[in-house]
Design a protein around this motif. Structure first.
Motif, PDB file in Angstrom:
ATOM      1  N   ASP A  57      38.297  34.148  43.553  1.00  0.00           N
ATOM      2  CA  ASP A  57      37.239  34.892  42.872  1.00  0.00           C
ATOM      3  C   ASP A  57      37.818  35.957  41.952  1.00  0.00           C
ATOM      4  O   ASP A  57      38.921  36.468  42.166  1.00  0.00           O
ATOM      5  N   ILE A 117      37.137  39.851  40.279  1.00  0.00           N
ATOM      6  CA  ILE A 117      36.541  41.121  40.703  1.00  0.00           C
ATOM      7  C   ILE A 117      36.045  41.840  39.455  1.00  0.00           C
ATOM      8  O   ILE A 117      36.818  42.146  38.547  1.00  0.00           O
ATOM      9  N   LYS A 141      23.049  40.794  38.405  1.00  0.00           N
ATOM     10  CA  LYS A 141      24.382  40.763  39.018  1.00  0.00           C
ATOM     11  C   LYS A 141      25.008  42.153  39.011  1.00  0.00           C
ATOM     12  O   LYS A 141      25.611  42.586  40.001  1.00  0.00           O
ATOM     13  N   ASP A 183      25.956  44.143  42.469  1.00  0.00           N
ATOM     14  CA  ASP A 183      27.343  44.560  42.694  1.00  0.00           C
ATOM     15  C   ASP A 183      27.436  46.054  42.955  1.00  0.00           C
ATOM     16  O   ASP A 183      28.186  46.501  43.837  1.00  0.00           O
ATOM     17  N   THR A 195      25.639  46.894  46.557  1.00  0.00           N
ATOM     18  CA  THR A 195      26.290  46.353  47.756  1.00  0.00           C
ATOM     19  C   THR A 195      27.778  46.660  47.809  1.00  0.00           C
ATOM     20  O   THR A 195      28.382  46.606  48.888  1.00  0.00           O
ATOM     21  N   GLY A 196      28.372  46.962  46.665  1.00  0.00           N
ATOM     22  CA  GLY A 196      29.810  47.184  46.623  1.00  0.00           C
ATOM     23  C   GLY A 196      30.624  45.911  46.613  1.00  0.00           C
ATOM     24  O   GLY A 196      31.862  45.943  46.534  1.00  0.00           O
ATOM     25  N   ARG A 197      29.970  44.748  46.698  1.00  0.00           N
ATOM     26  CA  ARG A 197      30.664  43.453  46.645  1.00  0.00           C
ATOM     27  C   ARG A 197      30.686  42.982  45.188  1.00  0.00           C
ATOM     28  O   ARG A 197      29.698  42.474  44.674  1.00  0.00           O
ATOM     29  N   LYS A 198      31.819  43.160  44.547  1.00  0.00           N
ATOM     30  CA  LYS A 198      31.909  42.916  43.104  1.00  0.00           C
ATOM     31  C   LYS A 198      32.613  41.610  42.770  1.00  0.00           C
ATOM     32  O   LYS A 198      33.138  41.429  41.680  1.00  0.00           O
ATOM     33  N   PHE A 199      32.610  40.677  43.716  1.00  0.00           N
ATOM     34  CA  PHE A 199      33.272  39.406  43.484  1.00  0.00           C
ATOM     35  C   PHE A 199      32.357  38.458  42.714  1.00  0.00           C
ATOM     36  O   PHE A 199      31.134  38.483  42.866  1.00  0.00           O
ATOM     37  N   SER A 212      32.635  34.187  41.500  1.00  0.00           N
ATOM     38  CA  SER A 212      33.433  32.960  41.522  1.00  0.00           C
ATOM     39  C   SER A 212      33.716  32.492  40.098  1.00  0.00           C
ATOM     40  O   SER A 212      33.003  32.870  39.156  1.00  0.00           O
ATOM     41  N   GLU A 265      41.292  41.436  38.325  1.00  0.00           N
ATOM     42  CA  GLU A 265      40.249  42.423  38.101  1.00  0.00           C
ATOM     43  C   GLU A 265      39.780  42.386  36.649  1.00  0.00           C
ATOM     44  O   GLU A 265      40.585  42.519  35.726  1.00  0.00           O
TER      45      GLU A 265
END
Length: 312
Positions: free
Chosen positions: A9, A11, A78, A82, A85-89, A91, A171
């Motif tokens: 993934d 970032i 998106k 991100d 939730t702090g989940r910045k992944f 795919s 990143e």
């Protein structure tokens, strides 16, 4: 640097940090994005429901609102998820879809604005021949051509970008996947692709701009020959909204894609991208609704109908 496989993934570093000032800006961007969604959806609804707006000019405007609406859906949800939730992944497949849809709507809008300038040229310079020169068949062809050219550019760039091998540094210093930012992460030699991409961007921007400039040069010449001040004011009012939208959209796009690489910076790219993906779409329905008496009339009619239904 060590290569990594296509299933790894990316970032997204995002647009804002988690500070007080950035939280305020994040809320502001969300409000603007929501306002843009509502404004463009309302414009689509008015054009669909009001028979007085069933003309090529407003059909083109409805497609502009649809492209703006979909452009926001491609980026804003998106970005918001991100940040919260702090989940910045993201795919590689998701990144490819973002590139494809972003260029489809953004590139398609370039050619759609050129088609709208031709519509204004016919309305001002050849009003009596408008039904012939701006037929529904031609209008539909220009709309389909705009969508096709945008989609072709998006498909080409998304497929080519994800075909490169990427390094362990994954990143992306952006809030969505954009081709120039993603290419910088590649371990392969991307100089040929970057040159081709630059030429494509120049053509995607300069061809529509050239058509728009020709149309408005002819319109200006026709306006200057008008004897009546009232006719001149009406002609300027007809074109001013479109000129405002063209200036905002192409100004931001040229700043982003035609600048030399040496003048680029991540912060500037993110700021300008936020402008034309989130802020410009909210201005389009406002510009057209505030400066167009027929759209304002359709809005009043819709509000009166809603009021009558609520009272019943």
């Amino acid at each position: 640097m060590e290569n990594w496989n296509i299933t790894a993934d990316f970032i997204l570093l995002g647009l804002f940090n988690h500070t007080g000032a950035h939280q305020f800006l994040f809320v502001l961007v969300l409000i603007v994005a929501f306002t843009s969604l509502v404004g463009n959806a309302l414009m689509l609804l008015l054009i669909l429901l009001d028979s007085r707006l069933h003309r090529p000019m407003y059909f083109l405007l409805s497609q502009l609102s649809l492209m703006d609406l979909m452009l926001i859906f491609t980026v804003a949800p998106k970005m918001a998820v991100d940040y919260l939730t702090g989940r910045k992944f993201i795919s590689p497949t998701g990144c490819g879809f973002q590139i494809f849809f972003f260029l489809t709507f953004g590139g398609g809008e370039c050619f759609l604005l050129a088609a709208m300038s031709y519509d204004r040229y016919v309305a001002v310079c050849h009003p009596l021949r408008y039904p012939v020169l701006m037929s529904w068949k031609l209008c539909l062809s220009m709309i389909l051509g705009s969508w096709f050219l945008g989609a072709a550019d998006g498909l080409m760039q998304a497929a080519a970008t994800l075909n490169f091998s990427f390094c362990s540094a994954r990143e992306i210093d952006h809030f969505f996947c954009e081709t120039p930012t993603l290419v910088r992460l590649s371990c392969a030699d991307t100089s040929v692709f970057e040159y081709v991409m630059y030429i494509c961007c120049v053509l995607m921007l300069l061809i529509p701009i050239s058509l728009i400039l020709v149309s408005y040069s002819l319109i200006l010449a026709a306006i200057l020959q008008m004897c009546s001040n009232e006719a001149r004011k009406k002609a300027f009012a007809t074109c001013s909204s479109h000129i405002s939208v063209v200036g905002l959209f192409f100004g931001a796009a040229i700043f982003t894609y035609i600048r030399p690489k040496s003048y680029r910076s991540a912060n500037h790219d993110k700021f300008v991208s936020a402008f034309y993906t989130i802020f410009t779409p909210v201005l389009n329905p406002l510009i057209y609704s505030l400066r167009n008496s027929e759209v304002k009339g359709a809005l009043r009619k819709c509000m009166d109908l809603c009021t009558a239904l609520s009272l019943d």
